[in-house]
Design an enzyme around this catalytic site. Structure first.
Site, PDB file in Angstrom:
ATOM      1  CB  CYS A   2      45.652  34.427  29.501  1.00 31.39           C
ATOM      2  SG  CYS A   2      44.048  33.727  28.944  1.00 31.39           S
ATOM      3  NE  ARG A  27      47.490  37.680  34.469  1.00 28.57           N
ATOM      4  CZ  ARG A  27      47.711  39.076  33.976  1.00 28.57           C
ATOM      5  NH1 ARG A  27      48.359  39.667  34.853  1.00 28.57           N
ATOM      6  NH2 ARG A  27      47.228  39.480  32.795  1.00 28.57           N
ATOM      7  CD1 TRP A  74      39.494  32.473  33.826  1.00 25.30           C
ATOM      8  CD2 TRP A  74      38.624  33.693  32.200  1.00 25.30           C
ATOM      9  NE1 TRP A  74      38.122  32.978  33.974  1.00 25.30           N
ATOM     10  CE2 TRP A  74      37.683  33.549  33.052  1.00 25.30           C
ATOM     11  CE3 TRP A  74      38.655  34.454  31.083  1.00 25.30           C
ATOM     12  CZ2 TRP A  74      36.515  34.567  32.971  1.00 25.30           C
ATOM     13  CZ3 TRP A  74      37.410  35.233  30.897  1.00 25.30           C
ATOM     14  CH2 TRP A  74      36.314  35.100  31.817  1.00 25.30           C
ATOM     15  CG  ASN A  98      46.053  38.129  28.581  1.00 25.46           C
ATOM     16  OD1 ASN A  98      44.856  37.803  28.340  1.00 25.46           O
ATOM     17  ND2 ASN A  98      46.677  38.994  29.361  1.00 25.46           N
ATOM     18  N   GLY A  99      44.175  37.651  25.378  1.00 30.04           N
ATOM     19  CA  GLY A  99      43.625  38.440  24.459  1.00 30.04           C
ATOM     20  C   GLY A  99      42.508  37.665  23.611  1.00 30.04           C
ATOM     21  CD  GLU A 477      32.573  44.503  47.106  1.00 34.81           C
ATOM     22  OE1 GLU A 477      33.560  43.986  47.597  1.00 34.81           O
ATOM     23  OE2 GLU A 477      32.349  44.583  45.988  1.00 34.81           O
ATOM     24  CE  LYS A 481      35.022  40.987  47.585  1.00 31.30           C
ATOM     25  NZ  LYS A 481      34.475  41.669  46.227  1.00 31.30           N
ATOM     26  CD  GLU A 484      33.669  38.543  43.309  1.00 34.95           C
ATOM     27  OE1 GLU A 484      34.476  39.139  42.404  1.00 34.95           O
ATOM     28  OE2 GLU A 484      33.978  39.196  44.403  1.00 34.95           O
ATOM     29  CG  HIS A 500       8.675  49.528  45.345  1.00 38.63           C
ATOM     30  ND1 HIS A 500       7.690  50.218  45.019  1.00 38.63           N
ATOM     31  CD2 HIS A 500       9.446  50.430  45.991  1.00 38.63           C
ATOM     32  CE1 HIS A 500       7.486  51.579  45.567  1.00 38.63           C
ATOM     33  NE2 HIS A 500       8.422  51.625  46.203  1.00 38.63           N
ATOM     34  CE  LYS A 600      42.961  40.687  42.404  1.00 37.75           C
ATOM     35  NZ  LYS A 600      41.869  40.880  43.490  1.00 37.75           N
TER      36      LYS A 600
END
Length: 605
Positions: A2, A27, A74, A98-99, A477, A481, A484, A500, A600
């Site tokens: 947030c 964010r 968020w 925020n939190g 990575e 991406k 995401e 395996h 973010k």
């Protein structure tokens, strides 16, 4: 996570707050809102979805007032809708948060028992209601906030405005970051300097436990003990141009193309291009450490995995890598002679910050961060800053490669301190690092080719990424991406692990992205490629000319990379997996810069 902005001044604040919220869009958020004070009343506008929805409301119903707070939310507690959007308010006070308030159910039940009504599903709403409860008992706004904060358990940054106090803005920090901005005849609060960059460059960061009381002409900060304290005012480097897309379609595209420049600047700051000497300016000697522990989350964790190969293979120092959210809860045994390195783009990642604080009590700690004013940077024993500049796209690109640049320089410094390389070798490897940005520029010229390749991948429902050594970390990575921003399920495996289990997934519909630079592990990867081809997998091979010449005929598509030393290959091979994910996402029509459900900066657990 947030975003918060607050302003008390002489101008109508609603348009200024909207501008600040636009700076906070990077964010991640799913609703937004504003509250202002005028005529001894609180005026609110809230909207689900993007800021454009809030702006439409303000066009038809503008909010008056020279003081106000704004928020991008968020969702954590409660679905993302208008009722749950911030600010939350009573007739006396409005709050943005925020939190997480961990004990909100207990407080909610208490307030309900006292006859107060709560309307949302959020943990936040209890804060203005509790503050109103204390004000109804005769407390001043300042004392009511102080009493409220004493009752809260959790991590939070809060901003308050009051109906009958049209110039008073109060901010509280306990965990997530909160900064004071010093403007001309106005004072500001923001989640970070970026939120305030359109209004001021003079910033002071609050510390945990601080309560700031702001008027248009003053700022009084008290610590958790109620004592007046001074927080240092710094000059922020952020400006409007750093957060503009320019000629690029998305911030992520811009940030991908900025990598040669920012990686080059970062390397030059730590590796002298004239002497090829590495100078990190650390407050301790690297030769004294017996072991390295690296802790990070997400993309930073994959940078740490690459660093493990470098530090053990080149510097000969035992290195462990942990995900921060796991590290802090497994009671790790840390050698007093060891070094913990934490990596965070924002410098505010809650799990990484908690892990750093745990490690700091037991051994020396170093932080690699992109934000010099961040909490992690301020609390770490030593800091190496990545000079990526503001990264707006939620999916990290240039922050990742600048982290790799610093970790490569750190590896050389460790190797020299431990005498595992001599001066000539160090100069050679430093020279290779300094050449990397030029190779990155060449790779960016593959953009049209990768766009065409993406058209053949956009309809996939699953993908595999494979590699060995540092290429395995890059495969992880690359898969992240793709997940995401395109929402395609993608998984990465060490190439030797295919047999395996994962090889059972491969058929003619399964794209397999293979990262195979011509290094000591190339022949092993080639044999895994043959296993994949034999089962009809659609192989997309990323390698140099030598590698493509040897096994390129097994691939349905290839991406030709510059010849490179294995030491710098991770810096280069990061780009095509970023670009491929970007183009797939664009073709699928997803929100590239602000993918669903993501933030973010993750400032709560």
């Amino acid at each position: 996570m947030c975003g918060i902005i607050g302003i008390t001044g002489q101008r109508q604040v609603a348009p200024l707050i909207i501008s600040g919220l636009k700076h906070l869009e990077y964010r991640g958020y799913d609703s937004a809102g504003i509250a202002t004070v005028s005529g001894k009343k609180i005026h609110r506008a809230r909207a689900q979805g993007k800021l454009i929805n809030l702006e439409k409301q303000l066009t038809t119903h503008p909010l008056p007032g020279v003081i106000g707070i704004g928020h991008t939310r968020w969702a954590t507690h409660g679905v993302p809708n208008e009722i749950n959007a911030h600010p939350h308010a009573t007739t006396k006070v409005a709050v943005v948060h925020n939190g997480i308030i961990e004990n909100f159910k207990e407080l909610r039940d208490e307030m309900t028992a006292h006859g107060y009504e709560l309307h949302s599903q959020t943990d936040t709403e209890v804060v203005p209601v509790l503050t109103t409860y204390y004000m109804d008992q005769g407390f001043s706004p300042q004392d009511a906030v102080a009493e409220t904060v004493k009752r809260l358990h959790g991590a939070y940054a809060l901003a308050f405005v009051f109906a009958e106090h049209p110039d008073l803005l109060i901010g509280v920090r306990n965990g997530p970051p909160l900064a004071i901005g010093y403007g001309d005849d106005e004072m500001l609060l923001g989640s970070d300097a970026l939120a305030l960059s359109h209004l001021t460059s003079r910033i002071a960061y609050l510390e945990d436990g601080d309560i700031a009381e702001l008027t248009p002409s003053s700022a009084v900060v008290r610590n958790g003990s109620g004592e007046k304290v001074t927080r240092v005012i710094t000059q922020s480097d952020y400006n409007g141009s750093s957060t503009a897309k320019g000629n690029y379609r998305h911030f992520m595209q811009k940030e991908i193309h900025e990598q040669p420049g920012v990686v080059g600047e970062t390397i030059k700051l730590y590796c002298n291009p004239a002497t090829f000497e590495v100078n990190l300016d650390l407050p301790f000697k690297l030769s004294t450490f017996s072991r390295v522990q690296i802790v990070a989350c997400g993309t930073s964790y994959y940078a740490a995995q690459i660093a493990k190969y470098w530090l053990e293979g080149i510097a000969g120092i035992a290195t462990d890598v942990d995900i921060a959210s796991e590290f802090r809860y497994r009671s790790p045994v840390l050698d007093p002679k060891g070094l913990t390195i934490v990596i965070s783009q924002s410098g505010e990642t809650a799990d990484t910050l908690a892990a750093m604080r745990y490690a700091k009590a037991k051994q020396k700690v170093m932080a690699i961060v992109n934000v010099a004013e961040s909490t992690i940077a301020r609390e770490a024993g030593a800091v190496l800053q990545t000079y990526a500049g503001p990264e707006i796209g939620v999916a990290s690109t240039k922050a990742f490669t600048t982290q790799l640049a610093i970790l490569a320089c750190l590896t050389l410094a460790f190797a020299e301190a431990r005498k595992t390389i001599d001066t000539k070798q160090r100069e050679h490897l430093c020279h290779l690092l300094l050449e990397a940005p030029a190779h990155m520029t060449e790779i960016l010229k593959l953009d049209a080719h990768l766009h065409a390749l993406a058209a053949n991948l956009m309809h996939a429902t699953d993908m595999l990424y494979i590699g060995r050594g540092t290429a395995y970390a890059l495969a992880m990575e690359g898969a992240l991406k793709m997940k995401e921003i395109s929402y395609i399920h993608a998984e990465a495996y060490a190439a030797g692990e295919l047999k395996h289990g994962p090889i059972a997934l491969i058929d003619e519909d399964m794209p397999v992205i293979v990262l195979a630079p011509s290094d000591a592990l190339f022949d092993k990867t080639a044999s895994n490629l043959q296993e994949t081809a034999a089962r009809g997998g659609k192989i997309i091979l990323i390698s140099d000319k030598k590698g493509l010449g040897a096994i390129g005929d097994m691939a349905v598509a290839t991406i030709t990379m510059p010849d490179s030393d294995p030491f710098v290959a991770p810096l280069l091979y990061a780009l095509p997996v970023q670009m491929l994910a970007y183009h797939v996402a664009v073709l699928k029509g997803t929100d590239v810069d602000q993918p669903r459900n993501l933030a973010k900066s993750v400032t709560v657990e």
